[in-house]
Design a protein around this motif. Structure first.
Motif, short mmCIF file in Angstrom:
data_model
loop_
_atom_site.label_atom_id
_atom_site.label_comp_id
_atom_site.label_asym_id
_atom_site.label_seq_id
_atom_site.Cartn_x
_atom_site.Cartn_y
_atom_site.Cartn_z
N ILE A 1 44.89 47.82 53.68
CA ILE A 1 44.91 49.15 54.31
C ILE A 1 43.55 49.80 54.10
N VAL A 2 42.92 50.16 55.21
CA VAL A 2 41.64 50.87 55.12
C VAL A 2 41.96 52.35 55.39
N HIS A 3 41.90 53.15 54.33
CA HIS A 3 42.30 54.55 54.44
C HIS A 3 41.21 55.38 55.10
N PRO A 4 41.58 56.52 55.72
CA PRO A 4 40.55 57.40 56.28
C PRO A 4 39.52 57.74 55.20
N GLY A 5 38.27 57.63 55.53
CA GLY A 5 37.22 57.91 54.55
C GLY A 5 36.75 56.68 53.79
N ASN A 6 37.50 55.57 53.85
CA ASN A 6 37.04 54.34 53.18
C ASN A 6 35.68 53.95 53.73
N GLN A 7 34.80 53.56 52.82
CA GLN A 7 33.47 53.10 53.23
C GLN A 7 33.54 51.64 53.63
#
Ligand SMILES: O=C(O)CCC(=O)C(=O)O
Length: 309
Positions: free
Chosen positions: A116-122
């Motif tokens: 899961i790539v969360h909002p804000g993940n770089q």
């Protein structure tokens, strides 16, 4: 773009298995169009979200905006094959056909988990997924010994075809898009042709990448030698993927299914799934007692029947 390709021939979203195999061979990745229906994709999404919530430890205050490896890999949620009603994804004919195209007939599932790539993940660091394999050496040359390999000691270079022998692919990843993968929400990024370089990306360098933009229900498939990473999520919803990783039968699997699966779940597995998870012997390897058996049985069963005699 640098490297052996031009935009004109990059992999395209397709259901044509011949084109998929060809893209995989030429570019190190391919894009399989709509393998799951919208209803099924939504069921998978809900399963993943529930699992991810369930794995969250109370008091966990991790920083969701950091990407692996800066935050130590906790972006990964374990989604145990054989436990969540998702085996049909690991056994999907297109996934299996592509895995066998690259690796040959006998394959194991190395891992099955969600990313899961969360909002804000770089953006993640570019990497390969068979970094642990010893490099080929010329006679008299000393490479890194098998037991001394770490991600850090592997040779780096440019993503162009090698001029000396390289390792074959021994791992393949099938990344199921459970939500739409777009460049803006952190779609997987790949370096076309890098699978033929025989080297690894230098974390201090930047490289041209392609965003694997695919709709939910489709899949991005890459040869484990291909340099890749998840992108940055600038959106406001999580980007959810499920990765099924397959490897040759002689390699150690990423997840220890034979140890990790509850006995009740093991009892419900199809033979195909048991084989994929590593319960099936390969050339005697993986045996507990009977080297001729098709499937291994728990060693303690034999020990306790021997003790009671
Ligand atoms: O989540 C992604 O897009 C990439 C994941 C990844 O790098 C991997 O599975 O090795």
């Amino acid at each position: 773009m640098t490297g052996p390709t031009s935009d004109r021939d990059l992999p395209r979203l397709t259901g044509d298995i011949v084109r998929l195999c060809d893209d995989l061979d030429r570019f190190g990745f391919c894009l399989a169009d709509t393998l799951l229906s919208p209803q099924e994709t939504e069921r998978v999404r809900k399963t993943v979200v529930l699992r991810a919530q369930g794995e969250r430890v109370p008091g966990d205050d991790r920083d969701e905006t950091l990407a692996w490896p800066q935050r130590g890999g906790d972006q990964w949620q374990l989604l145990m094959a054989g436990e969540d009603g998702l085996d049909h994804m690991a056994l999907h004919p297109t996934a299996i056909a592509l895995a066998r195209h690259l690796l040959g007939e006998r394959i194991h599932l190395s891992g099955f988990s969600s990313h899961i790539v969360h909002p804000g993940n770089q953006v993640m660091d570019l990497h390969t997924d068979q970094w642990w394999l010893p490099q080929p050496v010329m006679p008299g040359e000393t490479g890194t010994k098998a037991g001394d390999i770490t991600r850090e000691v592997q040779p780096t270079g440019l993503p162009v075809p090698a001029t000396r022998p390289i390792n074959p692919a021994v791992v393949i990843n099938v990344m199921w898009a459970v939500t739409d993968f777009t460049a803006a929400c952190g779609a997987t990024r790949l370096v076309p042709g890098s699978h033929l370089s025989g080297v690894h990306p230098d974390p201090a360098e930047t490289y041209d990448t392609v965003d694997a933009e695919v709709p939910a229900g489709s899949a991005v498939i890459w040869d484990a030698r291909t340099w890749h990473a998840s992108g940055r999520n600038d959106g406001n919803a999580p980007r959810i993927g499920v990765t099924a990783t397959y490897c040759g039968p002689q390699f150690r699997q990423l997840q220890n299914f034979t140890c990790g699966l509850r006995p009740e779940a093991q009892a419900t597995l199809s033979d195909g799934m048991r084989a994929l998870l590593g319960f099936e012997l390969w050339q005697s390897y993986g045996a507990t007692d009977d080297f001729e058996a098709r499937f291994a049985r728990p060693g303690y069963e034999r020990a306790s029947s021997a003790r009671s005699r």
